[in-house]
Design a protein around this motif. Structure first.
Motif, short mmCIF file in Angstrom:
data_model
loop_
_atom_site.label_atom_id
_atom_site.label_comp_id
_atom_site.label_asym_id
_atom_site.label_seq_id
_atom_site.Cartn_x
_atom_site.Cartn_y
_atom_site.Cartn_z
N VAL A 1 31.09 11.70 26.93
CA VAL A 1 30.55 11.82 28.29
C VAL A 1 30.44 13.29 28.70
CG1 VAL A 1 30.97 11.31 30.73
CG2 VAL A 1 31.40 9.55 28.98
N THR A 2 31.47 14.08 28.45
CA THR A 2 31.45 15.47 28.91
C THR A 2 30.47 16.32 28.09
OG1 THR A 2 33.41 15.95 27.53
CG2 THR A 2 33.78 15.41 29.86
N GLU A 3 30.32 16.01 26.80
CA GLU A 3 29.34 16.76 26.01
C GLU A 3 27.92 16.42 26.46
OE1 GLU A 3 29.87 18.07 21.69
OE2 GLU A 3 28.40 16.45 21.51
N TYR A 4 27.70 15.16 26.82
CA TYR A 4 26.40 14.77 27.37
C TYR A 4 26.15 15.49 28.69
CZ TYR A 4 22.82 12.01 29.70
OH TYR A 4 21.71 11.63 30.38
N LEU A 5 27.14 15.56 29.55
CA LEU A 5 26.98 16.26 30.82
C LEU A 5 26.71 17.75 30.60
CD1 LEU A 5 29.80 14.55 32.93
CD2 LEU A 5 27.33 14.16 33.09
N ARG A 6 27.37 18.33 29.61
CA ARG A 6 27.11 19.74 29.31
C ARG A 6 25.65 19.96 28.92
NH1 ARG A 6 27.86 23.02 24.50
NH2 ARG A 6 28.93 21.35 23.39
N GLY A 7 25.04 18.96 28.33
CA GLY A 7 23.65 19.09 27.92
C GLY A 7 22.64 18.74 28.99
N TRP B 1 24.58 23.68 23.40
CA TRP B 1 24.65 24.47 22.17
C TRP B 1 25.88 24.08 21.35
CZ3 TRP B 1 20.85 27.58 20.42
CH2 TRP B 1 21.13 28.41 19.33
N ASN B 2 25.73 24.00 20.04
CA ASN B 2 26.81 23.66 19.11
C ASN B 2 27.55 22.38 19.50
OD1 ASN B 2 26.31 25.78 17.43
ND2 ASN B 2 28.10 26.99 18.00
N PRO B 3 26.85 21.24 19.53
CA PRO B 3 27.56 19.98 19.71
C PRO B 3 28.51 19.75 18.54
CG PRO B 3 25.34 19.57 18.94
CD PRO B 3 25.42 21.05 19.22
N LEU B 4 29.60 19.07 18.80
CA LEU B 4 30.63 18.92 17.77
C LEU B 4 30.09 18.21 16.53
CD1 LEU B 4 33.55 19.42 17.00
CD2 LEU B 4 34.18 17.35 18.27
N TYR C 1 21.32 6.73 13.67
CA TYR C 1 21.72 5.44 14.24
C TYR C 1 22.38 5.56 15.61
CZ TYR C 1 20.85 4.09 9.42
OH TYR C 1 20.27 3.89 8.21
N ILE C 2 23.15 6.62 15.83
CA ILE C 2 23.90 6.72 17.09
C ILE C 2 23.64 8.02 17.83
CG2 ILE C 2 25.71 5.15 16.34
CD1 ILE C 2 27.43 7.58 15.69
N GLY C 3 23.05 9.03 17.20
CA GLY C 3 22.74 10.28 17.88
C GLY C 3 23.89 11.27 17.87
N THR C 4 23.59 12.44 18.38
CA THR C 4 24.53 13.56 18.33
C THR C 4 25.78 13.32 19.16
OG1 THR C 4 22.82 15.19 17.84
CG2 THR C 4 24.81 15.99 18.92
N TYR C 5 25.63 12.92 20.41
CA TYR C 5 26.79 12.81 21.29
C TYR C 5 27.77 11.76 20.80
CZ TYR C 5 23.80 15.57 24.37
OH TYR C 5 22.99 16.54 24.89
N ALA C 6 27.28 10.63 20.33
CA ALA C 6 28.17 9.60 19.81
C ALA C 6 28.88 10.07 18.54
CB ALA C 6 27.40 8.32 19.54
N LEU C 7 28.15 10.79 17.66
CA LEU C 7 28.80 11.30 16.46
C LEU C 7 29.85 12.35 16.81
CD1 LEU C 7 29.07 11.28 13.43
CD2 LEU C 7 27.15 12.89 13.27
N SER C 8 29.63 13.11 17.87
CA SER C 8 30.67 14.04 18.33
C SER C 8 31.93 13.27 18.72
CB SER C 8 30.16 14.85 19.53
OG SER C 8 29.15 15.76 19.14
#
Length: 512
Positions: free
Chosen positions: A128-134, A142-145, A161-168
């Motif tokens: 949730v917070t990484e999505y909000l940062r974006g 920048w530099n998602p986990l 299948y799940i995208g960047t934020y879910a993989l983070s």
């Protein structure tokens, strides 16, 4: 030291965690650093201490992760040069709020010892917070986990299948497994190790072998002129840059070629209809004719440039950071205007206030860029449908494609000569994330590197190293069918985060 000096430990762990990103790629270091940080957050005696440890980790992590920004301040005399080394720290003061919030949420759900539920809540909060940062305040993801998994094709394939934020979020689970292993809770650690092993073995790929393609199949040629920002003040820069680009254009053959030039490559106006006083460098028609002269009959050039915008009194009011399509008959057959502009780079937020205190844009000039309407698809005869993302637009997961008009590939021109080396390498890495997510090739043309042809699996088929003049040419990679992420976007991140929370509740209920 970790136990006795938690504040210092959080700073060191946050800084070291950057080593998992490009250009280093030491992903085990990042996992270990996050594992130790999760333990420190859990061990915090109060919510205030947990928030503090989260903020300190983020402060160091984002300061070192964005250190490449500092060099950009040396090119604009209207901005104090001493701000360069300070700017990454100032940016991190804000960005650190997001890991702080994730840490606070996870701490509220902790028990005496770290457990699976604590890890799952932390992972969901991170999504949730990484999505909000974006997304918040124009966003800066920048530099998602998830980026640390690019060296492991099996793990990075999950992006489709799940995208960047879910993989983070799953990356937090992997780090949390190490945390639990340290307190002798081995089941999650064992399960994570098995999954990582399977993803690693399943993702092993044989060396790429050139596919047999017809001689007249479309080809793409990427040009990297390697002209530094320091050359821009010269009066002869526009013509020197154009000559450098054309010199690397190659020779026409039986196949149509899509020739790609970087962001801002053209320093001349090439659109007709501007007031005459703005075409003092050259006539737009003559510039287009010069570009088209060496082209084959079916070749097309895509180049970055500026589109000027005037009011009814012919006063210049704004400019577009644009991509122009020019065919072999010297015609403009399309234009894209960058939509996601860079604050303080392409426009000055709160301009009256910023100007009053002596601050200006990093890009010289008094006129701000105007934002375009968003992702757009343009049909290019002989090459299919092209999508466009200029420079850092490519870092916004789920926002790079017009969903109603899916392209066959994405063109991502950039001018990375503003930055030190880690910035261009990380920009390339994030372009690879978008290729995997969307199942589309990404073609990157940059001024000083790193330019690359990326296939729909995120593999770099050909590239030009940083600070190198040259060109690469290869068949245009094909797209894949729309991935699951391409169809549902970041709703998948919401589903994964919700599933993690439900599993955390179920685990706590079962433990009772």
């Amino acid at each position: 030291m970790i136990a006795n000096r938690p504040a210092l430990a959080c700073l060191l762990l946050g800084g070291l965690a950057v080593l998992g990103f490009a250009p280093w790629g030491w992903w085990p270091v990042t996992l270990a650093c996050f594992a130790a940080w999760l333990w420190l957050v859990h061990a915090a005696p109060t919510i205030r201490a947990a928030l503090w440890r989260g903020w300190l980790f983020g402060l160091a992590h984002f300061t070192l992760g964005n250190i490449w920004i500092a060099e950009a301040f040396s090119y604009q005399d209207a901005v104090p040069h001493w701000l360069g080394p300070v700017a990454p720290f100032l940016l991190a003061l804000f960005l650190a709020i997001y890991p702080m919030l994730a840490a606070g949420v996870a701490w509220r759900f902790r028990r005496t010892q770290p457990d699976v539920a604590y890890v799952l809540v932390f992972a969901a909060a991170w999504i949730v917070t990484e999505y909000l940062r974006g997304t918040l305040l124009t966003g800066y993801p920048w530099n998602p986990l998830a980026e640390i998994w690019l060296p492991l094709p099996g793990a990075s394939a999950l992006l489709a299948y799940i995208g960047t934020y879910a993989l983070s979020g799953l990356t937090i689970v992997a780090s949390g497994a190490l945390t639990l292993l340290a307190v002798r809770r081995w089941r999650l650690a064992a399960g994570t190790a098995v999954v990582l092993a399977l993803l690693t073995l399943g993702g092993v790929q044989l060396p790429l072998t050139p596919a047999v393609v017809p001689a007249d199949a479309p080809r793409v040629r990427i040009v990297q002129p390697d002209l530094d920002q320091e050359q821009r003040p010269r009066d002869d820069y526009p013509i020197a840059n154009l000559r450098a680009l054309m010199k690397l254009g190659g020779t026409p053959g039986p196949a149509p070629r899509l020739i790609l030039w970087p962001e801002g490559a053209l320093r001349f106006n090439i659109e007709d209809g501007y007031p005459a006083q703005y075409n003092y460098l050259a006539d737009p028609g003559e510039v287009r004719a010069a570009i088209a002269a060496p082209l084959g009959p079916r070749d097309v050039v895509l180049s970055g440039g500026q589109a000027l915008q005037f009011d009814t009194h012919e006063n210049l009011v704004s400019a577009g950071n644009s991509i122009f399509a020019i065919d072999a008959r010297a015609r403009l057959i399309g234009r894209y205007d960058k939509a996601h502009l860079v604050p303080w780079g392409e426009y000055l937020p709160a301009r009256p206030l910023m100007s009053a205190i002596g601050l200006s844009r990093l890009v010289p000039g008094d006129i701000d860029f105007a934002a375009g309407p968003g992702p757009r698809t343009l049909a290019l005869p002989g090459f299919g449908k092209a999508g466009f993302q200029v420079c850092y637009e490519i870092i916004f997961s789920g926002n790079v494609v017009d969903p109603k008009h899916r392209p066959d590939f994405l063109f991502n021109p950039s001018n990375d000569s503003w930055y030190s080396r880690s910035g261009p390498e990380q920009n390339l890495a994030q372009a690879r994330l978008r290729a995997i997510e969307e199942g589309l090739p990404v073609l990157r043309a940059t001024s000083t590197g790193v330019s690359a042809i990326i296939d729909a699996h995120g593999r770099v088929l050909a590239s030009i190293p940083w600070n190198t003049r040259g060109a690469v040419e290869a068949p245009l990679p094909p797209p894949l069918p729309p991935t699951l992420f391409a169809q549902f976007g970041n709703w998948l991140a919401a589903i994964v985060a919700s599933a993690m929370l439900l599993l955390a509740v179920a685990f706590r209920w079962w433990r009772r």
